[in-house]
Design a protein around this motif. Structure first.
Motif, short mmCIF file in Angstrom:
data_model
loop_
_atom_site.label_atom_id
_atom_site.label_comp_id
_atom_site.label_asym_id
_atom_site.label_seq_id
_atom_site.Cartn_x
_atom_site.Cartn_y
_atom_site.Cartn_z
N MET A 1 0.61 -0.89 0.05
CA MET A 1 -0.33 -0.27 0.07
C MET A 1 0.92 1.23 -0.07
N LEU A 2 1.81 1.25 1.07
CA LEU A 2 2.82 2.41 1.02
C LEU A 2 3.61 3.29 -0.29
N LEU A 5 0.82 5.19 -2.35
CA LEU A 5 0.70 5.68 -1.98
C LEU A 5 1.52 6.93 -2.67
N VAL A 21 -7.33 4.34 -4.51
CA VAL A 21 -6.76 4.47 -3.24
C VAL A 21 -7.10 5.74 -2.55
N HIS A 24 -9.27 3.77 -0.43
CA HIS A 24 -8.95 3.89 0.04
C HIS A 24 -8.81 4.57 1.39
N LEU A 25 -7.94 6.13 1.14
CA LEU A 25 -7.05 6.78 2.22
C LEU A 25 -8.78 7.51 2.70
N CYS A 28 -9.48 4.34 5.94
CA CYS A 28 -8.28 3.92 6.51
C CYS A 28 -7.61 5.32 7.23
N CYS A 31 -3.23 5.33 7.31
CA CYS A 31 -2.54 5.54 5.75
C CYS A 31 -3.28 6.48 5.46
N TRP A 34 -0.67 8.92 7.40
CA TRP A 34 0.67 8.28 6.53
C TRP A 34 0.81 9.76 5.56
N LEU A 35 -0.22 10.04 4.14
CA LEU A 35 0.37 10.46 3.92
C LEU A 35 -0.14 11.67 4.34
#
Ligand SMILES: [Zn+2]
Length: 67
Positions: A1-2, A5, A21, A24-25, A28, A31, A34-35
């Motif tokens: 996944m990373l 991203l 994506v 998903h963001l 989640c 993530c 993290w983004l």
């Protein structure tokens, strides 16, 4: 996944994957956080290259790293 991203941030994903994506963001928090952290880091690095880190960027970095 990373890896997806970072491609997402770079705008390097094909539209189909990009939508996946983004979906998903939305669902989640890990993530999404993290983004946000990655975005703040990239902004700070850009500023460092220019020799200046504006206060809002420093504040965003502090927030995203939880310090
Ligand atoms: Zn995730």
């Amino acid at each position: 996944m990373l890896a997806s991203l970072t491609d997402y941030l770079d705008g390097a994903l094909p539209p189909g994957r990009r939508a996946g994506v983004a979906a998903h963001l939305g669902s989640c928090p890990g993530c999404a956080a993290w983004l946000a952290q990655l975005r703040a880091t990239i902004a700070a690095l850009r500023c460092l290259r220019d020799g200046v880190v504006p206060a809002p960027v420093l504040a965003a970095l502090r927030d995203s790293f939880g310090r």
